[in-house]
Design a protein around this motif. Structure first.
Motif, mmCIF file in Angstrom:
data_model
loop_
_atom_site.group_PDB
_atom_site.id
_atom_site.type_symbol
_atom_site.label_atom_id
_atom_site.label_comp_id
_atom_site.label_asym_id
_atom_site.label_seq_id
_atom_site.Cartn_x
_atom_site.Cartn_y
_atom_site.Cartn_z
ATOM 1 N N LEU A 41 -28.179 13.332 -15.494
ATOM 2 C CA LEU A 41 -28.523 12.131 -14.729
ATOM 3 C C LEU A 41 -28.189 10.851 -15.496
ATOM 4 C CD1 LEU A 41 -31.962 13.192 -13.175
ATOM 5 C CD2 LEU A 41 -29.733 13.066 -12.041
ATOM 6 N N ALA A 42 -28.180 10.920 -16.821
ATOM 7 C CA ALA A 42 -27.842 9.738 -17.616
ATOM 8 C C ALA A 42 -26.379 9.338 -17.435
ATOM 9 C CB ALA A 42 -28.136 10.007 -19.091
ATOM 10 N N LYS A 43 -25.505 10.262 -17.041
ATOM 11 C CA LYS A 43 -24.088 9.973 -16.862
ATOM 12 C C LYS A 43 -23.780 9.414 -15.478
ATOM 13 C CE LYS A 43 -22.881 13.793 -19.963
ATOM 14 N NZ LYS A 43 -22.191 15.104 -20.064
ATOM 15 N N ILE A 44 -24.778 9.411 -14.590
ATOM 16 C CA ILE A 44 -24.578 8.943 -13.219
ATOM 17 C C ILE A 44 -25.043 7.492 -13.108
ATOM 18 C CG2 ILE A 44 -25.224 9.336 -10.809
ATOM 19 C CD1 ILE A 44 -25.707 12.247 -11.528
ATOM 20 N N PRO A 45 -24.283 6.624 -12.429
ATOM 21 C CA PRO A 45 -24.728 5.235 -12.224
ATOM 22 C C PRO A 45 -26.068 5.210 -11.495
ATOM 23 C CG PRO A 45 -22.416 5.464 -11.649
ATOM 24 C CD PRO A 45 -22.936 6.855 -11.880
ATOM 25 N N PRO A 46 -26.881 4.168 -11.689
ATOM 26 C CA PRO A 46 -28.201 4.101 -11.047
ATOM 27 C C PRO A 46 -28.118 4.341 -9.547
ATOM 28 C CG PRO A 46 -27.968 2.337 -12.634
ATOM 29 C CD PRO A 46 -26.620 2.994 -12.548
ATOM 30 N N CYS A 47 -28.982 5.215 -9.049
ATOM 31 C CA CYS A 47 -29.005 5.564 -7.635
ATOM 32 C C CYS A 47 -30.428 5.926 -7.229
ATOM 33 C CB CYS A 47 -28.048 6.729 -7.341
ATOM 34 S SG CYS A 47 -28.484 8.249 -8.198
ATOM 35 N N LEU A 48 -30.604 6.333 -5.984
ATOM 36 C CA LEU A 48 -31.909 6.723 -5.451
ATOM 37 C C LEU A 48 -32.102 8.225 -5.653
ATOM 38 C CD1 LEU A 48 -34.501 6.144 -3.806
ATOM 39 C CD2 LEU A 48 -33.140 6.502 -1.736
ATOM 40 N N VAL A 49 -33.219 8.599 -6.277
ATOM 41 C CA VAL A 49 -33.525 10.003 -6.536
ATOM 42 C C VAL A 49 -34.822 10.349 -5.812
ATOM 43 C CG1 VAL A 49 -34.001 11.762 -8.279
ATOM 44 C CG2 VAL A 49 -32.393 9.913 -8.773
ATOM 45 N N GLY A 50 -34.753 11.351 -4.952
ATOM 46 C CA GLY A 50 -35.921 11.798 -4.214
ATOM 47 C C GLY A 50 -36.476 13.088 -4.800
#
Length: 340
Positions: A41-50
């Protein structure tokens, strides 16, 4: 394609992720080990996580939020409506990803580590109280087999054990006597541990303003106040006191159709522990209603003339829950309504 939303299905060791872009198209589906989740998840740009609000969800929400993502927790009962046919980890993650994007979805505020620690104290105390009740019932049952009985109540057990220790061989065999003394020693240890937890809760209660305000409500003591203050981190998520009471399962279950309202027993949804504390506190209010002189006692006495006592107790718990929301939302202390 840029990921905008991720549905995360939590587990013990292997987590399932479902990622979509702004158009709702699936970017990827992945299974990750527990140790690899934060790194991915640290490699992914900020997004919405449910995430479903379940065991360990608040911990993961805090950890993932620290990476810059927006994390939202949802009640599992609300996510189930978006599950398609067969249930598996991949389908669960897809349903979570779909549910977190709904504009009318209700979310659960993420609890801080401090408030979770307070709730750990409550759960530990509840476990010890259950164990104490089991020991008391065992001691009473064993003593009754030899004709030794005592009045109801925790305090009368100590008197019963005094009689056990003084009983001679003709009344109580030595083997049974030794076994019950062991149970009594364990009971004394549990009492000391429960008192230790009570003192720690009292220390936190004196440091928390919200808990102190809640303690001004009739039927709310230190135990209930600390549990409510630690559980309800954001009262603004409820539009009214009725919504808060409904979240605790203290409102009637509806089965209405065709314009006809059919109301049954309370729904018993939500936090069972908070609901139990409110009902226990309401029981004390109802018992004192006949001798008290206040608007609330008059309201209770009026109900008791028409309804069973247990129904009135639950109605009082419902009323108390609405007062709790008002006190938390307005940041004020409870002010009793004056008699006309």
């Amino acid at each position: 394609m840029e990921i905008t939303t991720i549905g995360l299905d939590l587990a013990k060791s292997v987590f399932q992720l479902h990622a979509v872009d702004a158009n709702g198209d699936v970017v990827w589906r992945k299974k990750l080990r527990r140790t690899a989740l934060l790194g991915a998840l640290a490699k992914i740009p900020p997004c919405l996580v449910g995430i479903e609000a379940c065991a360990t969800s608040h911990y993961w929400a805090r950890e993932i939020s620290a990476l810059g993502h927006q994390v939202r927790l949802m009640p599992p009962a609300y996510v189930k409506a978006y599950l398609r046919r067969q249930k598996n980890d991949a389908a669960d993650a897809e349903a979570i990803c779909e549910a977190v994007q709904r504009p009318m979805m209700r979310f659960v505020p993420v609890k801080s580590a401090e408030r979770q620690a307070v709730l750990v104290l409550h759960r530990s105390r509840e476990l010890l109280v259950r164990q104490r009740t089991m020991l008391i019932n065992a001691i009473r049952g064993h003593c009754a087999e030899f004709g030794l009985i005592a009045a109801q109540g925790v305090r009368n057990v100590s008197e019963l054990m005094k009689r056990v220790r003084l009983a001679d061989q003709a009344v109580l065999p030595e083997m049974a006597k030794n076994a019950m003394i062991l149970l009594a020693e364990q009971l004394e240890t549990l009492d000391m541990q429960i008192q230790r937890l009570n003192r720690r809760l009292l220390v936190w209660h004196r440091q928390d303003q919200a808990s102190q305000r809640l303690a001004t409500i009739p039927g709310i003591g230190v135990i209930s106040a600390t549990a409510l203050a630690a559980s309800v981190t954001d009262p603004a998520q409820f539009r009214s006191g009725r919504e808060f009471s409904a979240s605790l399962g203290l409102v009637p279950r509806q089965n209405s159709s065709g314009g006809k309202d059919r109301l049954g027993r309370i729904s018993k949804m939500g936090d069972r522990y908070l609901r139990k504390l409110l009902v226990v506190g309401a029981t004390s209010v109802v018992r004192r209603a006949r001798t008290a002189d206040s608007a609330a006692s008059n309201w209770v006495c009026g109900l008791l003339e028409r309804k069973p006592t247990r129904l009135v107790t639950v109605a009082m718990a419902n009323k108390t829950a609405r007062i709790v929301w008002a006190v938390l939302a307005r940041g004020e202390v409870y002010q009793a309504k004056a008699l006309a």
